[in-house]
Motif scaffolding. Structure first.
Motif, mmCIF file in Angstrom:
data_model
loop_
_atom_site.group_PDB
_atom_site.id
_atom_site.type_symbol
_atom_site.label_atom_id
_atom_site.label_comp_id
_atom_site.label_asym_id
_atom_site.label_seq_id
_atom_site.Cartn_x
_atom_site.Cartn_y
_atom_site.Cartn_z
ATOM 1 N N GLY A 45 0.669 -1.131 -0.070
ATOM 2 C CA GLY A 45 0.029 0.089 0.060
ATOM 3 C C GLY A 45 0.454 1.491 -0.164
ATOM 4 N N LEU A 46 1.787 1.152 -0.043
ATOM 5 C CA LEU A 46 3.197 2.650 0.217
ATOM 6 C C LEU A 46 3.743 2.920 -1.458
ATOM 7 N N ASP A 47 2.884 4.045 -1.637
ATOM 8 C CA ASP A 47 2.869 4.784 -2.520
ATOM 9 C C ASP A 47 3.074 5.805 -2.975
ATOM 10 N N THR A 48 2.946 6.895 -2.105
ATOM 11 C CA THR A 48 3.732 7.937 -2.176
ATOM 12 C C THR A 48 3.829 8.509 -0.932
ATOM 13 N N TYR A 49 4.213 9.822 -1.192
ATOM 14 C CA TYR A 49 4.804 10.539 0.340
ATOM 15 C C TYR A 49 3.949 10.711 1.783
ATOM 16 N N GLU A 50 2.512 10.664 0.747
ATOM 17 C CA GLU A 50 1.391 11.085 2.081
ATOM 18 C C GLU A 50 1.262 9.567 2.459
ATOM 19 N N ASP A 51 1.513 8.275 2.121
ATOM 20 C CA ASP A 51 1.941 7.089 2.272
ATOM 21 C C ASP A 51 2.105 7.135 3.479
ATOM 22 N N LEU A 52 3.400 7.632 4.120
ATOM 23 C CA LEU A 52 4.414 7.274 5.161
ATOM 24 C C LEU A 52 3.265 7.991 6.611
ATOM 25 N N ALA A 53 2.769 8.841 6.648
ATOM 26 C CA ALA A 53 1.935 9.196 7.881
ATOM 27 C C ALA A 53 0.708 8.294 8.847
#
Length: 369
Positions: free
Chosen positions: A169-177
């Motif tokens: 599910g990790l694809d974006t910078y936003e996902d890091l949160a």
């Protein structure tokens, strides 16, 4: 001439500071004249002396022998002597401000758009007059009013431990949160301008409230307190101390292109993700330069910047630090070529500076050291 550079072995440019062959090749570059599509130099004299052609004074926050080799090639072609002062970007800004109208500097060069903005805010640039220079650089990588231009670029990427794999599910910078990645992330301090520029870009895209929510979520997902530089984060991911990290692309390239077997082995343990490929693209920053406000040799300054934007010069300038050329159509060579093509954020990099102060305040509020 580009065929000569393309024939160099993988990683050769990055190893230039260990040998004289790179400088010799760049001398040949100068002798062969402008690259295809580059602004042509005014070669009205044959082998002019430095005394006849004058000089250009460069204050640089970059510290690469490959840059010096390019300056030598420029002098060999034009007879214009390049005088180089190297120091940290912020230290050079203070020096320029202190020197004022008495400053000998013609060019200020540094390794982050946020630092260029700091110089801009101090009134240290004059607009670049040569339209051919501005035309060489895509609009997103130059100041809207022509105060400075990018010379090379790099992506701020997400890396992961290959053995552990990229989390689902990790694809974006936003996902890091996302709380799903609790305890996984290593990253350097918020005092680092690369992180400030990344957060500044998120402010530009989402607004300060959403950017603050993101930063708070990332802090909650730290595997350890921020420490060290990007190299430290790569080593931590390879060692399994954290599963993910945010780093500049050229740091990874240094490992995978290293002649040191131990460093190359670390590089082999690292996987690379260019974030946000399904929407706006990965965050990209630049090394760049502008002509100083009180430049005593502005024409020579623009001539040097134009030289650095030729196709062959771009290969050498970017390759010396495992970066990407900023001029469109110049091929990507060296270890970073193995990362493959990626979509870059089209946001003008000047936004990083405009949002820098807000980014710092957000980092302080969320407790990102």
């Amino acid at each position: 001439m580009s065929n000569l550079l393309k024939s160099w072995p993988l990683g050769f440019v990055a190893r230039a500071l260990r040998g004289f062959l790179f400088a010799g090749a760049l001398a040949l570059l100068a002798a062969c004249g402008p690259g295809a599509g580059a602004p042509a130099a005014d070669d009205g004299m044959t082998s002019p002396s430095s005394a006849d052609a004058g000089e250009v004074n460069v204050y640089s926050g970059r510290h690469y022998d490959s840059d010096v080799a390019l300056f030598d090639a420029f002098t060999a072609e034009t007879g214009i002597k390049v005088n180089l002062i190297e120091a940290g970007g912020d230290a050079l800004i203070e020096r320029l401000a202190r020197e004022g109208g008495a400053s000998p500097a013609d060019i200020f060069m540094t390794a982050d758009a946020g630092v260029l903005w700091r110089a801009e805010e101090r009134g240290l640039f004059r607009p670049i007059a040569d339209e051919a220079i501005l035309a060489r650089v895509p609009a997103q990588y130059r100041h809207p009013d022509g105060l400075w231009v990018g010379l090379s670029k790099r992506a701020r990427i997400i890396i992961f431990n290959k053995d552990q794999g990229l989390p689902e599910g990790l694809d974006t910078y936003e996902d890091l949160a996302d709380p799903a990645y609790r305890g996984m992330i290593c990253v350097r301090s918020s005092t680092n301008v690369y992180n400030q520029s990344l957060l500044a870009s998120l402010i530009a895209h989402h607004g300060p409230e959403a950017a603050e929510d993101w930063a708070r979520g990332v802090v909650a997902n730290f595997a350890r307190k921020p420490q060290g530089n990007d190299t430290s984060q790569i080593e931590a991911v390879a060692a399994g101390l954290c599963r993910l990290a945010i780093v500049n692309s050229y740091y990874v390239a240094r490992f995978i292109g290293s002649d040191d077997p131990a460093r190359a082995a670390i590089g082999e343990k690292i996987g690379v993700l260019f974030p946000n490929q399904a929407d706006r693209g990965a965050h990209v920053n630049i090394s760049g330069a502008g002509v100083t406000r009180h430049a005593p040799n502005p024409e020579n300054a623009e001539r040097l910047i134009g030289f650095l934007l030729r196709d062959e010069s771009q290969l050498a300038f970017a390759g010396g630090n495992n970066e990407y050329p900023v001029v469109e159509g110049v091929p990507v060579e060296g270890p970073i070529a193995s990362f493959g093509a990626f979509r870059a954020d089209s946001l003008n990099v000047s936004a990083y500076g405009r949002n820098q102060a807000e980014a710092v305040r957000i980092f302080d509020r969320v407790g990102w050291p």
